[in-house]
Design an enzyme around this catalytic site. Sequence first.
Site, mmCIF file in Angstrom:
data_model
loop_
_atom_site.group_PDB
_atom_site.id
_atom_site.type_symbol
_atom_site.label_atom_id
_atom_site.label_comp_id
_atom_site.label_asym_id
_atom_site.label_seq_id
_atom_site.Cartn_x
_atom_site.Cartn_y
_atom_site.Cartn_z
ATOM 1 N N TRP A 73 -10.208 -9.323 1.982
ATOM 2 C CA TRP A 73 -10.811 -9.754 0.727
ATOM 3 C C TRP A 73 -10.734 -11.272 0.560
ATOM 4 O O TRP A 73 -11.491 -11.841 -0.222
ATOM 5 C CB TRP A 73 -10.088 -9.098 -0.451
ATOM 6 N N ASP A 85 -14.266 -2.989 -6.411
ATOM 7 C CA ASP A 85 -14.063 -4.400 -6.748
ATOM 8 C C ASP A 85 -15.153 -4.874 -7.709
ATOM 9 O O ASP A 85 -14.879 -5.496 -8.744
ATOM 10 C CB ASP A 85 -14.103 -5.268 -5.478
ATOM 11 N N HIS A 111 -5.383 -6.948 -3.825
ATOM 12 C CA HIS A 111 -6.277 -6.992 -2.672
ATOM 13 C C HIS A 111 -6.323 -8.387 -2.065
ATOM 14 O O HIS A 111 -6.930 -8.570 -1.007
ATOM 15 C CB HIS A 111 -7.692 -6.542 -3.065
ATOM 16 N N HIS A 133 0.678 3.963 -3.046
ATOM 17 C CA HIS A 133 0.186 5.318 -2.802
ATOM 18 C C HIS A 133 1.235 6.363 -3.131
ATOM 19 O O HIS A 133 0.888 7.495 -3.487
ATOM 20 C CB HIS A 133 -0.276 5.447 -1.351
ATOM 21 N N ARG A 142 0.830 -1.215 0.000
ATOM 22 C CA ARG A 142 0.000 0.000 0.000
ATOM 23 C C ARG A 142 0.862 1.261 0.000
ATOM 24 O O ARG A 142 0.576 2.230 -0.721
ATOM 25 C CB ARG A 142 -0.929 -0.027 1.217
#
Length: 294
Positions: free
Chosen positions: A225, A254, A208, A85, A81
């Site tokens: 997930w 999603d 995910h 980002h 992540r």
Amino acid sequence: MMSAFVSGYTGVQRRVAGAGVSCVAAPSSFAAARTRAFGGLKSNITKTQAGSGVRMDLESDVRGELDKLFDSTPCMPIMVRLAWHDAGTYDKDTKTGGANASIRFDPELSHGANAGLKIAIDLLEPIKSKFPDISYADLYQLASVEAIKYAGGPDIPFRLGRSDAPAPKECTPDGRLPDANERMPHLRDVFYRMGLNDKEIIALSGAHTLGRAHSDRSGFEDKAWTVNPVVFDNTYFKELLANDNPALLRLTSDEALMDEDEMLAVVKSYAESQDTFFADYSAAHEKLSELGCF
């Protein structure tokens, strides 16, 4: 706005696919479970594509330290992540943003979509101190690449040579990351701005499979997930199609991957073939990790 990149660190309570071992009290048991599940995978560095003036063994040394971190603290999801980002702010038209470690500065670190990412930055700081020759930008992206491999995913091509944003003035405006409450028109606006295409949107969404949402960071339910959120495989796509486990997370972004027949076909292909997913994911991740750099 909450980012579609919401995988995060979930502590040390983990179960490794196929290993049947919960890692609750002792983080070292995660490393043991991983060895049983993945056959003791380690990074296989045969060549380092280093930038000018960077010693050739730096990448393998840093990877080794990252593996030690992952052995003790299964923080692979939040490392992915962090890197996404940082890189995901890129604008191909203005040539701003990208994988330049500007995320370590305020105001970017304080953007709503980046809530909780200081955890990842702080976890990496001892490695940066030990290896000052590596840029923050390279370290953040390498941590993500190694996290994917450590979790059983593909060995993503990587090269050193990214330059760090020198000051907060390099931070991009808030709002450049994807909003997980939106569907394909928004996702295309964001990813096309970076120079990515529809297949790459779908492939990257497959990450995910790692991590879970945290209500105090993303605002979404504290759910993962997949049932094994520290294992990188194609389960995300299988669960997306099955939609039969209310304990798992399922965001608007999603569901948007199945809005159109052509995109649904890609989702099905990834659910059917992990090799296909790994190949496409690896290429898309490499591209994302180099936005604005080379």
